[in-house]
Scaffold this motif. Structure first.
Motif, PDB file in Angstrom:
ATOM      1  N   ALA A 404       0.836  -1.206   0.000  1.00  0.00           N
ATOM      2  CA  ALA A 404       0.000   0.000   0.000  1.00  0.00           C
ATOM      3  C   ALA A 404       0.867   1.251   0.000  1.00  0.00           C
ATOM      4  CB  ALA A 404      -0.926  -0.011   1.204  1.00  0.00           C
ATOM      5  N   THR A 405       1.965   1.217   0.749  1.00  0.00           N
ATOM      6  CA  THR A 405       2.861   2.373   0.818  1.00  0.00           C
ATOM      7  C   THR A 405       3.569   2.594  -0.509  1.00  0.00           C
ATOM      8  OG1 THR A 405       3.188   2.001   3.187  1.00  0.00           O
ATOM      9  CG2 THR A 405       4.794   3.395   2.069  1.00  0.00           C
ATOM     10  N   LEU A 406       4.013   1.511  -1.141  1.00  0.00           N
ATOM     11  CA  LEU A 406       4.754   1.637  -2.397  1.00  0.00           C
ATOM     12  C   LEU A 406       3.935   2.341  -3.475  1.00  0.00           C
ATOM     13  CD1 LEU A 406       6.580  -1.817  -2.672  1.00  0.00           C
ATOM     14  CD2 LEU A 406       7.626   0.414  -2.281  1.00  0.00           C
ATOM     15  N   ILE A 407       2.630   2.096  -3.504  1.00  0.00           N
ATOM     16  CA  ILE A 407       1.798   2.712  -4.548  1.00  0.00           C
ATOM     17  C   ILE A 407       1.032   3.929  -4.019  1.00  0.00           C
ATOM     18  CG2 ILE A 407       1.580   0.577  -5.865  1.00  0.00           C
ATOM     19  CD1 ILE A 407      -1.246   0.281  -4.701  1.00  0.00           C
ATOM     20  N   LYS A 408       1.477   4.429  -2.863  1.00  0.00           N
ATOM     21  CA  LYS A 408       0.914   5.659  -2.276  1.00  0.00           C
ATOM     22  C   LYS A 408      -0.583   5.518  -2.024  1.00  0.00           C
ATOM     23  CE  LYS A 408       4.477   8.266  -4.721  1.00  0.00           C
ATOM     24  NZ  LYS A 408       4.784   9.290  -5.751  1.00  0.00           N
ATOM     25  N   ALA A 409      -0.964   4.366  -1.506  1.00  0.00           N
ATOM     26  CA  ALA A 409      -2.380   4.120  -1.204  1.00  0.00           C
ATOM     27  C   ALA A 409      -2.573   3.738   0.255  1.00  0.00           C
ATOM     28  CB  ALA A 409      -2.925   3.011  -2.105  1.00  0.00           C
ATOM     29  N   TYR A 410      -1.584   4.049   1.108  1.00  0.00           N
ATOM     30  CA  TYR A 410      -1.689   3.642   2.507  1.00  0.00           C
ATOM     31  C   TYR A 410      -2.762   4.458   3.244  1.00  0.00           C
ATOM     32  CZ  TYR A 410      -0.132   1.825   7.025  1.00  0.00           C
ATOM     33  OH  TYR A 410      -0.069   1.191   8.247  1.00  0.00           O
ATOM     34  N   ASP A 411      -3.203   5.542   2.659  1.00  0.00           N
ATOM     35  CA  ASP A 411      -4.321   6.274   3.252  1.00  0.00           C
ATOM     36  C   ASP A 411      -5.643   5.578   2.991  1.00  0.00           C
ATOM     37  OD1 ASP A 411      -4.105   6.775   0.514  1.00  0.00           O
ATOM     38  OD2 ASP A 411      -5.203   8.673   0.681  1.00  0.00           O
ATOM     39  N   LYS A 412      -5.648   4.568   2.141  1.00  0.00           N
ATOM     40  CA  LYS A 412      -6.872   3.860   1.783  1.00  0.00           C
ATOM     41  C   LYS A 412      -6.897   2.425   2.295  1.00  0.00           C
ATOM     42  CE  LYS A 412      -7.951   6.484  -2.431  1.00  0.00           C
ATOM     43  NZ  LYS A 412      -7.092   7.636  -2.090  1.00  0.00           N
ATOM     44  N   VAL A 413      -5.801   1.709   2.125  1.00  0.00           N
ATOM     45  CA  VAL A 413      -5.763   0.287   2.469  1.00  0.00           C
ATOM     46  C   VAL A 413      -4.430  -0.026   3.155  1.00  0.00           C
ATOM     47  CG1 VAL A 413      -7.282  -0.476   0.597  1.00  0.00           C
ATOM     48  CG2 VAL A 413      -4.836  -0.248   0.169  1.00  0.00           C
ATOM     49  N   GLY A 414      -4.331  -1.223   3.710  1.00  0.00           N
ATOM     50  CA  GLY A 414      -3.066  -1.673   4.266  1.00  0.00           C
ATOM     51  C   GLY A 414      -3.015  -1.734   5.774  1.00  0.00           C
ATOM     52  N   SER A 415      -4.006  -1.152   6.458  1.00  0.00           N
ATOM     53  CA  SER A 415      -4.085  -1.248   7.919  1.00  0.00           C
ATOM     54  C   SER A 415      -5.522  -0.955   8.338  1.00  0.00           C
ATOM     55  CB  SER A 415      -3.121  -0.266   8.592  1.00  0.00           C
ATOM     56  OG  SER A 415      -3.548   1.070   8.396  1.00  0.00           O
ATOM     57  N   LEU A 416      -5.790  -1.175   9.612  1.00  0.00           N
ATOM     58  CA  LEU A 416      -7.144  -0.947  10.130  1.00  0.00           C
ATOM     59  C   LEU A 416      -7.152   0.337  10.940  1.00  0.00           C
ATOM     60  CD1 LEU A 416      -8.043  -4.601  11.204  1.00  0.00           C
ATOM     61  CD2 LEU A 416      -8.564  -3.424   9.062  1.00  0.00           C
ATOM     62  N   ASP A 417      -7.194   1.450  10.238  1.00  0.00           N
ATOM     63  CA  ASP A 417      -7.237   2.769  10.872  1.00  0.00           C
ATOM     64  C   ASP A 417      -8.491   3.493  10.439  1.00  0.00           C
ATOM     65  OD1 ASP A 417      -4.631   2.978  12.314  1.00  0.00           O
ATOM     66  OD2 ASP A 417      -3.822   2.644  10.308  1.00  0.00           O
ATOM     67  N   ALA A 418      -8.994   4.354  11.337  1.00  0.00           N
ATOM     68  CA  ALA A 418     -10.199   5.128  11.027  1.00  0.00           C
ATOM     69  C   ALA A 418      -9.981   5.950   9.764  1.00  0.00           C
ATOM     70  CB  ALA A 418     -10.545   6.035  12.201  1.00  0.00           C
ATOM     71  N   GLY A 419     -10.978   5.946   8.904  1.00  0.00           N
ATOM     72  CA  GLY A 419     -10.928   6.689   7.658  1.00  0.00           C
ATOM     73  C   GLY A 419     -10.556   5.837   6.463  1.00  0.00           C
ATOM     74  N   LYS A 420     -10.012   4.647   6.700  1.00  0.00           N
ATOM     75  CA  LYS A 420      -9.604   3.798   5.585  1.00  0.00           C
ATOM     76  C   LYS A 420     -10.776   2.929   5.122  1.00  0.00           C
ATOM     77  CE  LYS A 420      -4.661   3.691   6.520  1.00  0.00           C
ATOM     78  NZ  LYS A 420      -3.436   2.874   6.621  1.00  0.00           N
ATOM     79  N   ILE A 421     -10.614   2.387   3.939  1.00  0.00           N
ATOM     80  CA  ILE A 421     -11.637   1.515   3.375  1.00  0.00           C
ATOM     81  C   ILE A 421     -11.771   0.273   4.236  1.00  0.00           C
ATOM     82  CG2 ILE A 421     -12.208   0.100   1.350  1.00  0.00           C
ATOM     83  CD1 ILE A 421     -10.664   2.223  -0.307  1.00  0.00           C
ATOM     84  N   ALA A 422     -13.004  -0.180   4.425  1.00  0.00           N
ATOM     85  CA  ALA A 422     -13.280  -1.326   5.299  1.00  0.00           C
ATOM     86  C   ALA A 422     -12.969  -2.631   4.582  1.00  0.00           C
ATOM     87  CB  ALA A 422     -14.722  -1.289   5.781  1.00  0.00           C
ATOM     88  N   ASN A 423     -11.671  -2.905   4.408  1.00  0.00           N
ATOM     89  CA  ASN A 423     -11.181  -4.169   3.853  1.00  0.00           C
ATOM     90  C   ASN A 423     -10.505  -4.938   4.980  1.00  0.00           C
ATOM     91  OD1 ASN A 423     -11.970  -3.174   1.379  1.00  0.00           O
ATOM     92  ND2 ASN A 423     -10.000  -3.472   0.378  1.00  0.00           N
ATOM     93  N   PHE A 424     -11.108  -6.022   5.434  1.00  0.00           N
ATOM     94  CA  PHE A 424     -10.518  -6.751   6.560  1.00  0.00           C
ATOM     95  C   PHE A 424     -10.974  -8.202   6.551  1.00  0.00           C
ATOM     96  CE2 PHE A 424     -14.421  -4.752   7.950  1.00  0.00           C
ATOM     97  CZ  PHE A 424     -15.093  -5.744   8.654  1.00  0.00           C
ATOM     98  N   LEU A 425     -10.195  -9.017   7.247  1.00  0.00           N
ATOM     99  CA  LEU A 425     -10.457 -10.439   7.367  1.00  0.00           C
ATOM    100  C   LEU A 425     -10.885 -10.763   8.791  1.00  0.00           C
ATOM    101  CD1 LEU A 425      -7.131 -11.693   5.709  1.00  0.00           C
ATOM    102  CD2 LEU A 425      -9.309 -11.257   4.564  1.00  0.00           C
ATOM    103  N   VAL A 426     -11.798 -11.707   8.926  1.00  0.00           N
ATOM    104  CA  VAL A 426     -12.140 -12.273  10.234  1.00  0.00           C
ATOM    105  C   VAL A 426     -11.701 -13.720  10.211  1.00  0.00           C
ATOM    106  CG1 VAL A 426     -13.932 -12.686  11.940  1.00  0.00           C
ATOM    107  CG2 VAL A 426     -14.118 -10.713  10.403  1.00  0.00           C
ATOM    108  N   THR A 427     -10.784 -14.074  11.115  1.00  0.00           N
ATOM    109  CA  THR A 427     -10.192 -15.412  11.113  1.00  0.00           C
ATOM    110  C   THR A 427     -10.390 -16.101  12.444  1.00  0.00           C
ATOM    111  OG1 THR A 427      -8.005 -14.739  11.913  1.00  0.00           O
ATOM    112  CG2 THR A 427      -8.408 -14.523   9.546  1.00  0.00           C
ATOM    113  N   SER A 428     -10.202 -17.411  12.410  1.00  0.00           N
ATOM    114  CA  SER A 428     -10.368 -18.192  13.632  1.00  0.00           C
ATOM    115  C   SER A 428      -9.152 -18.124  14.539  1.00  0.00           C
ATOM    116  CB  SER A 428     -10.643 -19.655  13.283  1.00  0.00           C
ATOM    117  OG  SER A 428      -9.517 -20.219  12.615  1.00  0.00           O
TER     118      SER A 428
END
Length: 1023
Positions: A404-428
């Motif tokens: 995400a950082t390499l393509i300058k998209a870390y403000d959108k994806v790549g971590s679970l921070d407020a304001g970012k797109i809700a892309n996440f996994l729920v695992t066991s």
């Protein structure tokens, strides 16, 4: 009609509401509605009733891994309308939120893959073998419009305009944990821009996150049907010229008018630049191009970069690593096994170590599912990479923050921070653990259920009440794969589908007493339903939880890193585990062929210090030097092959145009070529790597020293005068190319002269044009010739053509440094001498095509007697291993004395190549490039016992025997390991022969001729 509230008069609100107050209220209501309207407005029509609600979810009691460095326990994640609004241990849950209890679950950012062709149209690819589209040469692009001249340059292509959602492919990627990919059209040398898109099953306009995120390049022509470039060196030349042309185009209007390809190229330079190298040496080649033009590429690796980690680290580039590991080869049949190269076997074993090696070397990288035949193997391969040395923390970082950082998209994806797109996994559990299940992958706030079985851990002890009888049972296994047994541990069956459950409880070992039950699982962990027993009695039943499941202590041995073979330098059977070092050496009591006025010295000593010849004499003091006994042996300078085509990658000819002086062998030197080692075993220490003879003015050559194990730059002979290959005759006029090749000029020997005249006329005009001209790499090289900064070696046979080139040189003021092959040189030796040309010829080749029918074996001797500097060359990887014997033929056929014959493969080629001040003779101060022979060096019985370059022994016949034993042992170990994989039922691939590229002057296509590597990669079975 009832009026709108905002259209009613102020007196409706009573006399106390003034006009000013009315206007204030009206404005406030208007702003409120405008704000609401703005958030709900859309251009797409709605077929039905509008539903403008916002989805809001709160995931509670989870272990939330915000990023690779931050883990929150018993935390809450809140999302609204596809975005993360809050995350933390004490987050207020919105009243309208749907609450999802994630107790015992883990939440991770969805993975990001920045190398994909997801959603792109299929491309018909082509290889480097062959010219044009099959119907004859194609010189210009077939692309319609105001685009550039070369069809493989597709800078104007934008992935966002081609992108189509493909939910079938998206589903396979979501199952592996991916939520967003950087996609581009995988076609051409310059591939245009890439778009960051989500893997949501939505319309394209909703899934595009960044329409132009990157610019893409490769060394592959892709679908282009245009002839040029046909070789790797041609691709590199085209890329370099494209950078120069783009700079020139940016400077102002050009005579050629609009060029949308160059315009797009310039526009794309502000984006992240991604280069698909696909190989360790290509990664270094790409980085070198970037360095030349001030570009730092992100490099898509090929999987073998672990073999050259120091060089890869020196690029300072970030890398994209595919987890596409080779399968084991089916080597059960020993006849198949012996044709598989050891290097291929070793790569199969070591490929999973690549990511760990990058981490250890602190090279930034991200991981990709690119190149996998089936995306379903991604997580399994990732776990294998972790087993082979990659840390779990770095793995997560390489799938989230780094891409995400390499393509300058870390403000959108790549971590679970407020304001970012809700892309996440729920695992066991921890996402990379062997038994962890990815239950859900949420993309842009949309839930994609992957495997929700086991969401709730149902394991434990229960009491089933059926028809007033209690039956204790235990449910165990994994949350997603349950098993059931009764109090006597008699196995039954259990199937869970959401809240529905089916069970078979066996109460006797023979299965004659059993309950068959079905029902539902309540929210309070009480189960109920109906069923029957073995007697056919139907009854309601309940199951009451009595005791939680307690996992047995894990007594199984944890996986340890597997025992692996070592990386060799170079990565072939005869490579070194550690590179040999320079040492001080005294060779004592040998017959020394000096090639100097001292002639041949009997019983002499030669002392080597710091890579140079320090002393020559008798009874020299060794000091701390290693002593080598030369009694009964012969010491000569290393052999220099003036005409070689070894160690070249993907094509020796750029034969697509009449003049290709812009291409450089220096760009495509291949240090892994086993022919380097083989030729060291024949006493060769330097080789002049030439472009082929397919066109009148070919490419620039490269002189190398055979420093086996060094990288491409370290092989190159430093500070030497540059040379270039010209050619005359049948190859150039395409007499032997077939009927389809009747288009490219020239088609006659007369036309060859006109090509030369035209080229040098253009070069003169180019030089006169001054500094503010378009820089042309083709003409730059020709100007160097005119200015005596680059020198010609010319493929030649027929005397009339030799005369023609001599006269053309006189006309334009350049000299032909060397005529190579020159089989009719004996007819024009006097003219060559007057011109100042030398000769590099075959010892006794003739009658292999029409223009060599007048060849004679006395040719070299006759030219030497006239006063020419004459060398004997190979033009053949096999012959180069026996150049000492080729030199001896002039003793037999032409009565040349032995010392002069030896000079034909040592000092004379050094003189022709302008390096005789450093190599070619045994003289104090010269480079210690030496060969110790077992016998007279011109004898067919002579073997090179030790071959030294710069005071480093790169070939030692005793060491060679040890290497053969090591190769046999290593092959047997790896064959056994592959057979073990097959016995385990793991997939294998069919055994296919491993091949190496072998080139000659006339080979037109990349990979034109191959030899099969077999029997432990035959290295030195010459002589």
């Amino acid at each position: 009609m009832k009026p709108n509230l905002l259209q009613q008069k102020p007196q409706r609100y009573g006399s106390r509401l003034t006009h000013a107050r009315y206007r204030s209220v009206l404005g406030a209501i208007g702003l409120l509605l405008a704000g609401l309207g703005a958030s709900a407005q859309q251009t797409w029509p709605v077929n039905g009733v509008a539903d403008p609600k916002e989805d809001c979810y709160a995931f509670t009691h989870a272990t939330i891994v915000k990023d690779a460095q931050t883990t929150l326990n018993n935390a809450t994640l809140v999302i609204r309308d596809g975005k993360i609004t809050a995350v933390g241990a004490s987050v207020a849950i919105p009243k309208d939120a749907v609450v999802i209890d994630c107790k015992g679950k883990f939440i991770y950012p969805s993975f990001v893959d920045i190398y994909s062709d997801y959603g792109m149209p299929a491309v018909q690819r082509r290889s480097f073998s062959g010219f044009g589209g099959g119907g004859g040469p194609q010189f210009l692009s077939n692309t319609k419009g105001a685009y550039g001249w070369n069809q493989a340059i597709k800078s104007e292509v934008n992935a966002v305009q081609l992108f189509t959602v493909d939910d079938t492919k998206a589903k396979s990627l979501r199952e592996q944990g991916f939520g967003a990919v950087l996609t581009h059209q995988n076609d051409g040398i310059a591939r245009g821009t890439g778009a960051l898109v989500s893997l949501a099953a939505e319309r394209e306009n909703k899934t595009v996150l960044l329409p132009k995120a990157s610019a893409h390049y490769s060394f592959d022509k892709g679908s282009s049907t245009q002839d040029y470039p046909s070789s790797l060196m041609g691709v590199i030349a085209l890329l370099r010229q494209q950078y120069l042309d783009a700079q020139w185009y940016k400077s102002g209007p050009t005579k050629e008018g609009l060029n949308l390809s160059l315009q797009a190229w310039n526009d794309n330079q502000s984006l992240v630049q991604i280069f698909d190298a696909g190989d360790k040496w290509n990664a270094l080649r790409a980085d070198k191009i970037g360095d030349e033009f001030g570009v730092q590429y992100v490099i898509k690796a090929g999987g073998n970069e672990y073999q050259r980690i120091p060089e890869i680290a020196a690029t300072k580039a970030a890398y994209i690593l595919s987890l596409n590991f080779p399968q084991a080869t089916d080597v059960e049949d020993p006849n198949d096994a012996r044709f598989v190269a050891l290097s291929d076997m070793k790569h199969w074993e070591l490929a999973p170590t690549a990511a760990g090696a990058f981490e250890k070397a602190n090279i930034p990288f991200c991981l990709s599912a690119a190149d996998l035949k089936d995306a379903k193997s991604f997580l399994a391969n990732l776990r294998k990479a972790i087993e082979y040395g990659l840390s779990e923390q770095k793995a997560l970082e390489a799938l989230t923050k780094t891409p995400a950082t390499l393509i300058k998209a870390y403000d959108k994806v790549g971590s679970l921070d407020a304001g970012k797109i809700a892309n996440f996994l729920v695992t066991s559990g921890p996402v990379f653990a062997e038994n962890t299940i990815i239950h859900q992958n949420w993309v842009q706030g949309n839930k994609y259920a992957l495997k929700e079985d086991g969401w709730k851990d149902l394991r434990g002890s229960y009491v089933i009440s059926f028809n007033n009888v209690n039956y204790p049972v235990e449910i165990k296994g994994t949350p997603a794969s349950l098993s059931l047994s009764n109090k006597d541990s008699i196995a039954g069956k259990i199937e869970v589908d959401g809240q529905l459950v089916k069970m078979v409880v066996n109460n006797s070992k023979d299965g004659k007493q059993q309950l068959r039950l079905s029902g539902v699982i309540g929210s309070d962990n009480t189960w109920s339903g109906s069923g029957s027993n073995e007697a056919g009695v139907y009854s309601n039943w309940t199951a009451t939880f009595s005791k939680p499941f307690v996992a047995k202590a894990d007594t199984a041995k944890k996986k340890t890193a597997p025992e692996l073979g070592k990386v060799y330098y170079p990565f072939v059977g005869y490579g070194y585990e550690t590179l040999p070092k320079q040492e001080d050496i005294l060779i004592r009591n040998a017959t020394v062929w000096t090639n100097e006025k001292e002639g041949k010295l009997e019983g002499a000593d030669v002392l080597v210090r710091n890579g140079k010849i320090a002393q020559i004499g008798k009874g020299l003091s060794a000091g701390n030097a290693r002593v080598v006994d030369g009694t009964g042996k012969h010491l000569t300078p290393g052999i220099l092959d003036e005409h070689s085509h070894i160690a070249i990658s993907r094509g020796v000819n750029e034969g697509t145009q009449s003049v290709t002086s812009e291409v450089r062998i220096a760009d495509v030197v291949n240090p892994d070529d086993v022919n380097i080692y083989r030729q060291l075993s024949g006493g060769v220490t330097s080789s002049h790597l030439l472009h082929g003879s397919a066109n009148t003015i070919g490419g620039q050559s490269q002189l190398i020293k055979l420093r086996w194990g060094a990288n491409a730059e370290q092989l190159k002979f430093q500070n030497w005068d540059g040379f270039i290959k010209f050619a005359l005759g049948e190859n150039v006029k395409q007499s032997n190319w077939g009927a389809a090749q009747r288009v490219r000029f020239p088609q006659t020997r007369m036309g060859v002269e006109q090509v030369l005249a035209d080229a040098f006329t253009r070069a003169r005009d180019y030089e006169k044009a001054g500094a503010n001209k378009r820089r042309d790499l083709e003409l730059d090289a020709l100007v160097e010739i005119l200015n005596k900064k680059r020198f010609i070696t010319c493929h030649s046979y027929v005397q009339s053509e030799i005369n023609m080139l001599l006269k053309t040189g006189d006309r334009f003021g350049f000299k032909v440094n060397t005529f190579t092959h020159i089989l009719e040189g004996y007819k024009v030796a006097d003219k060559m001498k007057a011109h100042g040309a030398g000769a590099s010829t075959f010892a006794d080749w003739w009658a292999y095509k029409m223009e060599v029918v007048d060849a004679i074996p006395q040719n070299a001797a006759i030219m030497q007697r006239v006063g020419l500097t004459v060398a004997i060359n190979s033009d053949d990887a096999e012959m180069a291993r026996r150049l000492n014997q080729e030199a001896a033929k002039s003793v037999k056929y032409g009565a040349v004395n032995e010392e002069d014959a030896l000079k034909m493969v040592t000092l004379n080629p050094a003189q022709l190549l302008h390096v005789a001040d450093r190599i070619g003779s045994i003289k104090t101060g010269k480079d210690a490039d030496l060969v110790l022979w077992s016998d007279h060096p011109l004898s067919i019985y002579a073997k090179a016992e030790k071959t030294m370059v710069d005071g480093i022994i790169y070939f030692d016949r005793e060491k060679d025997l040890e290497l053969r034993s090591r190769i046999a042992a290593e092959r047997n170990r790896l064959i056994g390991k592959m057979l073990g994989d097959k016995k385990k039922g793991l997939p294998t691939q069919k055994a296919t022969p491993s091949r190496e590229e072998i080139y000659h002057c006339e080979d037109l296509h990349a990979g034109h001729q191959h030899h099969i590597l077999h029997d432990a990669e035959q290295g030195t079975n010459n002589q």
